[in-house]
Design an enzyme around this catalytic site. Structure first.
Site, PDB file in Angstrom:
ATOM      1  N   GLY A 246       1.113  -1.453   0.181  1.00  0.00           N
ATOM      2  CA  GLY A 246       0.308   0.235   0.007  1.00  0.00           C
ATOM      3  C   GLY A 246       0.645   1.641  -0.238  1.00  0.00           C
ATOM      4  O   GLY A 246       0.333   2.350   0.977  1.00  0.00           O
TER       5      GLY A 246
ATOM      6  N   ASN B 293       1.513   3.173  -2.585  1.00  0.00           N
ATOM      7  CA  ASN B 293       0.447   4.274  -3.047  1.00  0.00           C
ATOM      8  C   ASN B 293      -0.219   4.993  -2.702  1.00  0.00           C
ATOM      9  O   ASN B 293      -0.738   5.617  -2.703  1.00  0.00           O
ATOM     10  CB  ASN B 293       0.146   3.304  -4.914  1.00  0.00           C
ATOM     11  CG  ASN B 293       1.204   3.590  -5.740  1.00  0.00           C
ATOM     12  OD1 ASN B 293       2.087   4.322  -5.779  1.00  0.00           O
ATOM     13  ND2 ASN B 293       1.938   2.447  -5.994  1.00  0.00           N
TER      14      ASN B 293
ATOM     15  N   ARG C 209      -7.225  -8.270  -7.110  1.00  0.00           N
ATOM     16  CA  ARG C 209      -7.920  -8.921  -7.804  1.00  0.00           C
ATOM     17  C   ARG C 209      -9.214  -8.646  -9.503  1.00  0.00           C
ATOM     18  O   ARG C 209      -8.988  -7.296  -9.945  1.00  0.00           O
ATOM     19  CB  ARG C 209      -9.646  -8.808  -6.774  1.00  0.00           C
ATOM     20  CG  ARG C 209      -8.930  -9.597  -5.241  1.00  0.00           C
ATOM     21  CD  ARG C 209     -10.118  -9.555  -4.555  1.00  0.00           C
ATOM     22  NE  ARG C 209      -9.587 -10.132  -3.403  1.00  0.00           N
ATOM     23  CZ  ARG C 209      -9.447 -11.164  -3.240  1.00  0.00           C
ATOM     24  NH1 ARG C 209      -9.548 -12.183  -3.783  1.00  0.00           N
ATOM     25  NH2 ARG C 209      -9.152 -11.807  -1.819  1.00  0.00           N
TER      26      ARG C 209
ATOM     27  N   HIS D 198      -0.326   1.309 -12.715  1.00  0.00           N
ATOM     28  CA  HIS D 198       0.293   0.076 -13.328  1.00  0.00           C
ATOM     29  C   HIS D 198       1.305   0.445 -13.503  1.00  0.00           C
ATOM     30  O   HIS D 198       1.774   1.253 -14.201  1.00  0.00           O
ATOM     31  CB  HIS D 198      -0.801  -0.573 -14.471  1.00  0.00           C
ATOM     32  CG  HIS D 198      -0.506  -1.938 -15.508  1.00  0.00           C
ATOM     33  ND1 HIS D 198       0.041  -2.878 -14.543  1.00  0.00           N
ATOM     34  CD2 HIS D 198       0.929  -1.838 -16.033  1.00  0.00           C
ATOM     35  CE1 HIS D 198       0.566  -3.825 -15.630  1.00  0.00           C
ATOM     36  NE2 HIS D 198       0.840  -3.822 -16.549  1.00  0.00           N
TER      37      HIS D 198
ATOM     38  N   GLU E 202     -13.544  -2.886 -18.376  1.00  0.00           N
ATOM     39  CA  GLU E 202     -13.352  -4.982 -18.682  1.00  0.00           C
ATOM     40  C   GLU E 202     -12.396  -6.057 -18.859  1.00  0.00           C
ATOM     41  O   GLU E 202     -12.324  -7.278 -18.173  1.00  0.00           O
ATOM     42  CB  GLU E 202     -14.787  -5.710 -19.229  1.00  0.00           C
ATOM     43  CG  GLU E 202     -16.633  -4.438 -18.729  1.00  0.00           C
ATOM     44  CD  GLU E 202     -16.656  -3.419 -19.116  1.00  0.00           C
ATOM     45  OE1 GLU E 202     -15.829  -2.609 -19.741  1.00  0.00           O
ATOM     46  OE2 GLU E 202     -17.632  -2.819 -18.798  1.00  0.00           O
TER      47      GLU E 202
ATOM     48  N   VAL F 276      -8.262  -6.524 -19.035  1.00  0.00           N
ATOM     49  CA  VAL F 276      -6.986  -6.185 -17.595  1.00  0.00           C
ATOM     50  C   VAL F 276      -6.087  -5.793 -18.353  1.00  0.00           C
ATOM     51  O   VAL F 276      -5.144  -5.481 -19.469  1.00  0.00           O
ATOM     52  CB  VAL F 276      -6.790  -7.443 -17.892  1.00  0.00           C
ATOM     53  CG1 VAL F 276      -4.794  -7.431 -16.647  1.00  0.00           C
ATOM     54  CG2 VAL F 276      -7.412  -8.826 -17.030  1.00  0.00           C
TER      55      VAL F 276
HETATM   56  C1  GRF Z   1       2.394  -1.080  -7.783  1.00  0.00           C
HETATM   57  O1  GRF Z   1       3.605  -1.400  -9.082  1.00  0.00           O
HETATM   58  C2  GRF Z   1       1.703  -0.367  -8.726  1.00  0.00           C
HETATM   59  O2  GRF Z   1       1.584   0.296  -9.525  1.00  0.00           O
HETATM   60  C3  GRF Z   1       0.508  -2.380  -9.244  1.00  0.00           C
HETATM   61  O3  GRF Z   1       0.530  -2.461  -7.694  1.00  0.00           O
HETATM   62  C4  GRF Z   1       1.802  -2.422  -6.995  1.00  0.00           C
HETATM   63  C5  GRF Z   1       1.152  -1.780  -5.656  1.00  0.00           C
HETATM   64  O4  GRF Z   1       2.665  -1.436  -4.820  1.00  0.00           O
HETATM   65  N1  GRF Z   1      -0.517  -1.930  -9.667  1.00  0.00           N
HETATM   66  P1  GRF Z   1       2.174  -0.938  -3.588  1.00  0.00           P
HETATM   67  O5  GRF Z   1       1.006  -1.921  -2.648  1.00  0.00           O
HETATM   68  O6  GRF Z   1       0.796   0.142  -4.039  1.00  0.00           O
HETATM   69  O7  GRF Z   1       3.187  -0.360  -2.820  1.00  0.00           O
END
Ligand code: GRF
Length: 196
Positions: A12, A14, A96, A114, A147, A149
């Protein structure tokens, strides 16, 4: 106020950057954080920080099988989102794939980050994919969820170079620091424009 929820499964980092950024924003507030893994480090970090956030752990019911398990889990996530009258959802390492029904309910208001320059390297382990492909540069993408990925419309991207001396760890670290800047920038844009 624009009411935002964060859905996360893991560390987490981010999510924490979004929470920090939102504190300075007048029109956007993080009203709910949903974590779907009991072992998610984010859960402990937020509990320890006594942030006062509405933090909900919504786990899958393992007595249910296959699609029933997923449906029931999404139903409870949706109930939590509705109860808080959430306008926008930011996925932050949420592991998910959301159903088409879920996506249609939040179309245009469901956002993901992403770790590649989409449309390159969708799916899992995108940093590793880009590194193995010996790309001269890579990047990170914030996009709407549809819808598919990692196929939704792109909101923002940032690029970084691959250096000859890079290990995979260096490469990921450079990407992550871009993520921590780009995702809050999108939240700021939502605050400024009132929409994405
Ligand atoms: C990040 O690299 C994000 O781009 C991807 O999953 C990872 C999550 O990292 N969707 P964090 O849990 O935010 O550290």
């Amino acid at each position: 106020m624009i009411r935002v929820a964060i859905l996360a499964s893991g560390t987490g980092t981010n999510a924490l950057k979004l929470i920090e950024a939102a504190k300075l924003l007048p029109r956007v507030s993080i009203e709910l954080v949903i974590v779907d893994q009991m072992q998610a480090p984010l859960l402990q970090t937020l509990k320890d920080s006594e942030s006062g956030l509405n933090l909900q752990m919504i786990l899958q019911d393992h007595s249910l099988k296959g699609s029933d398990r997923r449906k029931e889990h999404e139903k409870r996530v949706l109930q939590a989102l509705h109860a808080e009258n959430i306008h926008y959802i930011f996925l932050a390492g949420y592991m998910r794939i959301l159903s088409a029904e879920f996506v249609s309910l939040y179309r245009g208001r469901l956002i993901n980050i992403h770790p590649s320059l989409l449309p390159k390297f969708p799916g899992l382990h995108a940093y590793e994919q880009a590194f193995a492909a010996k790309e001269s540069h890579s990047g990170v993408t914030v996009h709407f969820v549809d819808e598919g990925v990692d196929t939704g419309a792109i909101i923002a991207q940032a690029q970084f170079p691959r250096l000859d001396s890079d290990s995979i760890t260096d490469f990921i670290a450079r990407g992550k620091s871009l993520e921590w800047n780009l995702y809050p920038e999108v939240l700021k844009r939502l605050d400024r424009d009132g929409k994405l």
